[in-house]
Write a protein that holds these residues in place. Structure first.
Motif, PDB file in Angstrom:
ATOM      1  N   LYS A   1     -58.494 -46.788 -33.859  1.00 50.27           N
ATOM      2  CA  LYS A   1     -59.740 -47.233 -33.227  1.00 50.27           C
ATOM      3  C   LYS A   1     -59.887 -46.622 -31.837  1.00 50.27           C
ATOM      4  CE  LYS A   1     -63.388 -49.769 -32.340  1.00 50.27           C
ATOM      5  NZ  LYS A   1     -63.329 -51.220 -32.178  1.00 50.27           N
ATOM      6  N   LYS A   2     -58.786 -46.575 -31.086  1.00 50.10           N
ATOM      7  CA  LYS A   2     -58.846 -46.070 -29.717  1.00 50.10           C
ATOM      8  C   LYS A   2     -59.153 -44.575 -29.677  1.00 50.10           C
ATOM      9  CE  LYS A   2     -56.207 -45.981 -25.397  1.00 50.10           C
ATOM     10  NZ  LYS A   2     -54.947 -46.389 -24.729  1.00 50.10           N
ATOM     11  N   ILE A   3     -58.563 -43.814 -30.592  1.00 50.30           N
ATOM     12  CA  ILE A   3     -58.728 -42.364 -30.554  1.00 50.30           C
ATOM     13  C   ILE A   3     -59.988 -41.893 -31.269  1.00 50.30           C
ATOM     14  CG2 ILE A   3     -57.713 -40.179 -31.339  1.00 50.30           C
ATOM     15  CD1 ILE A   3     -54.987 -41.335 -30.693  1.00 50.30           C
ATOM     16  N   ALA A   4     -60.279 -42.461 -32.422  1.00 50.02           N
ATOM     17  CA  ALA A   4     -61.452 -42.019 -33.185  1.00 50.02           C
ATOM     18  C   ALA A   4     -62.707 -42.815 -32.849  1.00 50.02           C
ATOM     19  CB  ALA A   4     -61.173 -42.102 -34.685  1.00 50.02           C
ATOM     20  N   GLY A   5     -62.523 -43.982 -32.249  1.00 46.89           N
ATOM     21  CA  GLY A   5     -63.681 -44.787 -31.880  1.00 46.89           C
ATOM     22  C   GLY A   5     -64.274 -45.583 -33.020  1.00 46.89           C
ATOM     23  N   VAL A   6     -63.593 -45.610 -34.161  1.00 51.36           N
ATOM     24  CA  VAL A   6     -64.071 -46.386 -35.307  1.00 51.36           C
ATOM     25  C   VAL A   6     -62.903 -47.161 -35.908  1.00 51.36           C
ATOM     26  CG1 VAL A   6     -65.946 -44.792 -35.879  1.00 51.36           C
ATOM     27  CG2 VAL A   6     -63.681 -44.454 -36.897  1.00 51.36           C
ATOM     28  N   GLU A   7     -63.229 -48.204 -36.657  1.00 48.45           N
ATOM     29  CA  GLU A   7     -62.201 -49.002 -37.310  1.00 48.45           C
ATOM     30  C   GLU A   7     -61.540 -48.210 -38.436  1.00 48.45           C
ATOM     31  OE1 GLU A   7     -61.132 -51.868 -36.434  1.00 48.45           O
ATOM     32  OE2 GLU A   7     -62.691 -52.504 -35.001  1.00 48.45           O
ATOM     33  N   ARG A   8     -60.290 -48.509 -38.693  1.00 52.72           N
ATOM     34  CA  ARG A   8     -59.620 -47.909 -39.842  1.00 52.72           C
ATOM     35  C   ARG A   8     -60.362 -48.336 -41.090  1.00 52.72           C
ATOM     36  NH1 ARG A   8     -55.321 -50.212 -43.587  1.00 52.72           N
ATOM     37  NH2 ARG A   8     -57.346 -50.564 -44.546  1.00 52.72           N
TER      38      ARG A   8
ATOM     39  N   GLU B   1     -61.484 -49.233 -44.989  1.00 56.14           N
ATOM     40  CA  GLU B   1     -60.845 -49.877 -46.130  1.00 56.14           C
ATOM     41  C   GLU B   1     -60.677 -48.862 -47.255  1.00 56.14           C
ATOM     42  OE1 GLU B   1     -59.587 -52.939 -45.924  1.00 56.14           O
ATOM     43  OE2 GLU B   1     -60.285 -52.807 -43.838  1.00 56.14           O
ATOM     44  N   ARG B   2     -60.000 -49.266 -48.289  1.00 56.78           N
ATOM     45  CA  ARG B   2     -59.720 -48.396 -49.427  1.00 56.78           C
ATOM     46  C   ARG B   2     -61.000 -47.751 -49.971  1.00 56.78           C
ATOM     47  NH1 ARG B   2     -55.495 -48.459 -53.358  1.00 56.78           N
ATOM     48  NH2 ARG B   2     -56.142 -47.461 -55.305  1.00 56.78           N
ATOM     49  N   GLY B   3     -60.958 -46.442 -50.154  1.00 55.77           N
ATOM     50  CA  GLY B   3     -62.086 -45.728 -50.740  1.00 55.77           C
ATOM     51  C   GLY B   3     -63.278 -45.561 -49.831  1.00 55.77           C
ATOM     52  N   MET B   4     -63.077 -45.692 -48.513  1.00 61.66           N
ATOM     53  CA  MET B   4     -64.193 -45.598 -47.586  1.00 61.66           C
ATOM     54  C   MET B   4     -63.891 -44.635 -46.442  1.00 61.66           C
ATOM     55  SD  MET B   4     -66.445 -47.657 -48.887  1.00 61.66           S
ATOM     56  CE  MET B   4     -67.634 -47.880 -47.551  1.00 61.66           C
ATOM     57  N   GLY B   5     -64.927 -44.290 -45.707  1.00 64.15           N
ATOM     58  CA  GLY B   5     -64.796 -43.494 -44.494  1.00 64.15           C
ATOM     59  C   GLY B   5     -65.682 -44.087 -43.420  1.00 64.15           C
ATOM     60  N   ASN B   6     -65.228 -44.070 -42.174  1.00 59.63           N
ATOM     61  CA  ASN B   6     -66.024 -44.538 -41.038  1.00 59.63           C
ATOM     62  C   ASN B   6     -66.203 -43.384 -40.071  1.00 59.63           C
ATOM     63  OD1 ASN B   6     -66.165 -47.185 -42.000  1.00 59.63           O
ATOM     64  ND2 ASN B   6     -64.282 -47.797 -40.944  1.00 59.63           N
ATOM     65  N   SER B   7     -67.359 -43.282 -39.463  1.00 62.34           N
ATOM     66  CA  SER B   7     -67.580 -42.197 -38.509  1.00 62.34           C
ATOM     67  C   SER B   7     -68.521 -42.633 -37.403  1.00 62.34           C
ATOM     68  CB  SER B   7     -68.155 -40.956 -39.208  1.00 62.34           C
ATOM     69  OG  SER B   7     -69.427 -41.230 -39.756  1.00 62.34           O
ATOM     70  N   ASP B   8     -68.419 -41.937 -36.302  1.00 65.22           N
ATOM     71  CA  ASP B   8     -69.295 -42.154 -35.156  1.00 65.22           C
ATOM     72  C   ASP B   8     -69.488 -40.802 -34.495  1.00 65.22           C
ATOM     73  OD1 ASP B   8     -70.782 -43.033 -33.038  1.00 65.22           O
ATOM     74  OD2 ASP B   8     -69.137 -44.059 -32.012  1.00 65.22           O
ATOM     75  N   GLY B   9     -70.621 -40.178 -34.768  1.00 57.64           N
ATOM     76  CA  GLY B   9     -70.854 -38.842 -34.239  1.00 57.64           C
ATOM     77  C   GLY B   9     -69.920 -37.831 -34.883  1.00 57.64           C
ATOM     78  N   ALA B  10     -69.208 -37.075 -34.049  1.00 60.47           N
ATOM     79  CA  ALA B  10     -68.328 -36.018 -34.550  1.00 60.47           C
ATOM     80  C   ALA B  10     -66.939 -36.527 -34.913  1.00 60.47           C
ATOM     81  CB  ALA B  10     -68.201 -34.910 -33.506  1.00 60.47           C
ATOM     82  N   ALA B  11     -66.672 -37.796 -34.679  1.00 62.05           N
ATOM     83  CA  ALA B  11     -65.353 -38.364 -34.965  1.00 62.05           C
ATOM     84  C   ALA B  11     -65.424 -39.308 -36.154  1.00 62.05           C
ATOM     85  CB  ALA B  11     -64.815 -39.112 -33.747  1.00 62.05           C
TER      86      ALA B  11
ATOM     87  N   LEU C   1     -58.163 -38.081 -40.153  1.00 62.92           N
ATOM     88  CA  LEU C   1     -58.900 -38.249 -38.903  1.00 62.92           C
ATOM     89  C   LEU C   1     -59.673 -36.966 -38.628  1.00 62.92           C
ATOM     90  CD1 LEU C   1     -57.700 -39.875 -35.624  1.00 62.92           C
ATOM     91  CD2 LEU C   1     -58.879 -37.685 -35.563  1.00 62.92           C
ATOM     92  N   ILE C   2     -60.953 -37.105 -38.369  1.00 67.67           N
ATOM     93  CA  ILE C   2     -61.820 -35.955 -38.112  1.00 67.67           C
ATOM     94  C   ILE C   2     -62.294 -35.997 -36.665  1.00 67.67           C
ATOM     95  CG2 ILE C   2     -64.006 -34.846 -38.754  1.00 67.67           C
ATOM     96  CD1 ILE C   2     -63.610 -36.156 -41.538  1.00 67.67           C
ATOM     97  N   CYS C   3     -62.247 -34.835 -36.011  1.00 60.26           N
ATOM     98  CA  CYS C   3     -62.660 -34.742 -34.614  1.00 60.26           C
ATOM     99  C   CYS C   3     -63.179 -33.329 -34.362  1.00 60.26           C
ATOM    100  CB  CYS C   3     -61.478 -35.049 -33.681  1.00 60.26           C
ATOM    101  SG  CYS C   3     -60.128 -33.854 -33.768  1.00 60.26           S
ATOM    102  N   PRO C   4     -63.832 -33.081 -33.232  1.00 57.23           N
ATOM    103  CA  PRO C   4     -64.246 -31.713 -32.908  1.00 57.23           C
ATOM    104  C   PRO C   4     -63.030 -30.787 -32.913  1.00 57.23           C
ATOM    105  CG  PRO C   4     -65.347 -33.267 -31.471  1.00 57.23           C
ATOM    106  CD  PRO C   4     -64.309 -34.058 -32.234  1.00 57.23           C
ATOM    107  N   HIS C   5     -63.198 -29.609 -33.450  1.00 60.59           N
ATOM    108  CA  HIS C   5     -62.072 -28.687 -33.595  1.00 60.59           C
ATOM    109  C   HIS C   5     -61.394 -28.382 -32.261  1.00 60.59           C
ATOM    110  CE1 HIS C   5     -59.856 -24.987 -34.539  1.00 60.59           C
ATOM    111  NE2 HIS C   5     -59.815 -25.462 -35.767  1.00 60.59           N
ATOM    112  N   ALA C   6     -62.173 -28.276 -31.213  1.00 61.06           N
ATOM    113  CA  ALA C   6     -61.616 -27.943 -29.902  1.00 61.06           C
ATOM    114  C   ALA C   6     -60.720 -29.045 -29.347  1.00 61.06           C
ATOM    115  CB  ALA C   6     -62.743 -27.648 -28.916  1.00 61.06           C
TER     116      ALA C   6
END
Length: 200
Positions: free
Chosen positions: A45-52, A54-64, A76-81
């Motif tokens: 949550k602290k690094i990606a800004g979204v909750e972990r 649940e099973r079979g799901m994805g959470n996102s906020d902007g580029a993260a 975990l997805i984030c800007p490549h840079a």
């Protein structure tokens, strides 16, 4: 310093029933361990800004974002840079635990399938129930597309993100283009002559 490029240099196809485009480069970090550990949830949550998710799901906020990959794996997805900085923070946070994180950015290719026939294009290729009633926004599913492993993530705008290994990017792009070629709409997920076929 060399420039980071995607497998197909952001290839795009928009001459058919759906728009197929390679997206990225994206930062992708694999996290493996006990997904129910409180400290993992807190760090995610602290690094990606979204909750972990649940099973079979994805959470996102902007580029993260974070996607559920398996009972002991997150993506975990984030800007490549930002990959190096994010990875350093994860390593520091997971020190002295059984959780590890590794950069998988260069191992995968990501495509977006968009448009009113996006579901239909993927339904031609993957053994997944993609009907609107069963595959809803936010769902993340690992499966096969054609002959190769892949993962599908339905975004809030109705488009899909497809993840596959970089080594099969050209095969995947060609497969998606063939399934999206002009005149190939089946209408399975669309009302046809007053009948909704997915309910038949």
């Amino acid at each position: 310093m060399s420039e980071t490029v995607t497998a197909l240099k952001n290839a795009r196809y928009d001459a058919g029933i759906a728009e197929i485009s390679e997206i990225g480069p994206l930062g992708m970090i694999t996290i493996r361990g006990d997904l129910d550990a409180p400290y993992l949830r807190k760090v995610a949550k602290k690094i990606a800004g979204v909750e972990r998710p649940e099973r079979g799901m994805g959470n996102s906020d902007g580029a993260a974002g974070i996607a559920w990959m398996s009972p002991d794996e997150l993506l975990l997805i984030c800007p490549h840079a930002q990959v190096s900085a994010v990875l350093a923070r994860l390593h520091a946070a997971f020190e002295d635990t059984d959780i590890f994180a590794v950069n998988a950015s260069g191992a995968r290719a990501v495509f977006q399938i968009a448009g009113p026939h996006a579901r239909e294009v993927l339904a031609k290729l993957a053994p997944v129930d993609l009907s609107p009633a069963h595959f809803t926004p936010g769902m993340f599913r690992r499966t096969r597309v054609g002959q190769v492993p892949a993962a599908l993530w339905l975004r809030g705008d109705g488009s899909f993100h497809l993840f596959c290994f970089r080594s099969v990017a050209q095969y995947m792009f060609d497969l998606l283009k063939a399934a999206a070629q002009a005149g190939s709409a089946v209408g399975y997920f669309q009302p046809v002559q007053g009948v909704n076929r997915e309910k038949v």
